[in-house]
Scaffold this motif. Structure first.
Motif, short mmCIF file in Angstrom:
data_model
loop_
_atom_site.label_atom_id
_atom_site.label_comp_id
_atom_site.label_asym_id
_atom_site.label_seq_id
_atom_site.Cartn_x
_atom_site.Cartn_y
_atom_site.Cartn_z
N GLN A 70 8.64 -11.55 -6.59
CA GLN A 70 10.08 -11.78 -6.43
C GLN A 70 10.90 -10.53 -6.75
N HIS A 71 10.23 -9.43 -7.06
CA HIS A 71 10.91 -8.20 -7.47
C HIS A 71 11.74 -7.62 -6.31
N PRO A 72 12.97 -7.18 -6.57
CA PRO A 72 13.82 -6.62 -5.51
C PRO A 72 13.20 -5.39 -4.81
N ALA A 73 12.35 -4.65 -5.48
CA ALA A 73 11.73 -3.47 -4.85
C ALA A 73 10.83 -3.88 -3.69
N LEU A 74 10.26 -5.07 -3.75
CA LEU A 74 9.44 -5.54 -2.64
C LEU A 74 10.30 -5.88 -1.43
N THR A 75 11.53 -6.33 -1.67
CA THR A 75 12.47 -6.54 -0.56
C THR A 75 12.79 -5.20 0.09
N GLU A 76 12.96 -4.17 -0.72
CA GLU A 76 13.20 -2.82 -0.20
C GLU A 76 12.01 -2.36 0.64
N LEU A 77 10.81 -2.66 0.18
CA LEU A 77 9.61 -2.31 0.93
C LEU A 77 9.60 -2.98 2.29
N MET A 78 9.93 -4.25 2.33
CA MET A 78 9.96 -4.98 3.61
C MET A 78 11.07 -4.43 4.52
N GLY A 79 12.13 -3.90 3.94
CA GLY A 79 13.21 -3.32 4.72
C GLY A 79 12.77 -2.09 5.50
N LEU A 80 11.67 -1.46 5.08
CA LEU A 80 11.17 -0.29 5.80
C LEU A 80 10.73 -0.65 7.22
N LEU A 81 10.43 -1.92 7.45
CA LEU A 81 10.05 -2.35 8.79
C LEU A 81 11.19 -2.15 9.78
N GLN A 82 12.42 -2.20 9.30
CA GLN A 82 13.58 -2.06 10.17
C GLN A 82 14.03 -0.61 10.33
N CYS A 83 13.38 0.31 9.63
CA CYS A 83 13.79 1.72 9.66
C CYS A 83 13.01 2.56 10.66
N ASN A 84 12.18 1.93 11.45
CA ASN A 84 11.40 2.63 12.48
C ASN A 84 10.46 3.69 11.93
N VAL A 85 9.97 3.50 10.69
CA VAL A 85 8.95 4.38 10.14
C VAL A 85 7.67 3.62 9.82
N VAL A 86 7.77 2.28 9.82
CA VAL A 86 6.64 1.43 9.48
C VAL A 86 6.36 0.49 10.65
N ARG A 87 5.10 0.41 11.05
CA ARG A 87 4.74 -0.52 12.14
C ARG A 87 4.17 -1.82 11.62
N GLY A 88 3.77 -1.87 10.34
CA GLY A 88 3.23 -3.11 9.79
C GLY A 88 3.00 -3.03 8.30
N ILE A 89 3.05 -4.19 7.66
CA ILE A 89 2.76 -4.32 6.23
C ILE A 89 1.86 -5.52 6.06
N GLN A 90 0.78 -5.33 5.30
CA GLN A 90 -0.15 -6.43 5.03
C GLN A 90 -0.26 -6.62 3.52
N LEU A 91 -0.04 -7.84 3.06
CA LEU A 91 -0.10 -8.16 1.64
C LEU A 91 -1.35 -9.00 1.37
N ASP A 92 -2.05 -8.67 0.29
CA ASP A 92 -3.20 -9.45 -0.15
C ASP A 92 -3.18 -9.55 -1.66
N SER A 93 -3.76 -10.62 -2.19
CA SER A 93 -3.92 -10.73 -3.64
C SER A 93 -5.24 -11.40 -3.94
N PHE A 94 -5.78 -11.06 -5.10
CA PHE A 94 -7.10 -11.54 -5.50
C PHE A 94 -7.05 -11.91 -6.96
N VAL A 95 -7.73 -12.99 -7.31
CA VAL A 95 -7.87 -13.39 -8.71
C VAL A 95 -9.29 -13.06 -9.12
N VAL A 96 -9.42 -12.36 -10.24
CA VAL A 96 -10.72 -11.97 -10.76
C VAL A 96 -11.28 -13.14 -11.58
N ARG A 97 -12.48 -13.50 -11.27
CA ARG A 97 -13.10 -14.64 -12.00
C ARG A 97 -14.29 -14.18 -12.78
#
Length: 97
Positions: A70-97
């Motif tokens: 929910q951090h605002p910096a991640l919203t800024e990261l997603m905003g890069l998609l609209q700046c014509n410098v990023v063609r894609g963003i992929q998010l993944d998460s893993f829980v260590v067991r």
């Protein structure tokens, strides 16, 4: 240091914009490192694709990792998609067991 969860963000730059993009990404990563409960947050260029930057976060708990989404910096990261410098963003998460 026990790592309970890991998140990765792959940012694919548009051709000829990868080097310019690192400055913006480094600022976002620094903000996340300083203002979240991460154990470590870093950025590296993909060995497989020089147009892809991989951001990795290590967390002491799954709850801390989820709260950071929910951090605002991640919203800024997603905003890069609209700046014509990023063609894609992929998010993944893993829980260590």
């Amino acid at each position: 240091m026990f790592i309970a969860a890991i998140n990765t963000i792959q940012v694919q730059a548009i051709t000829y914009h990868s080097d310019a993009l690192i400055g913006q990404l480094a600022g976002i990563v620094e903000t996340l490192r300083e203002t979240s409960e991460c154990l470590a947050y870093r950025i590296t260029r993909s060995d497989a694709d020089p147009l892809t930057w991989v951001i990795t976060g290590h967390w002491q708990s799954q709850a801390a990792m989820k709260a950071h989404f929910q951090h605002p910096a991640l919203t800024e990261l997603m905003g890069l998609l609209q700046c014509n410098v990023v063609r894609g963003i992929q998010l993944d998460s893993f829980v260590v067991r």
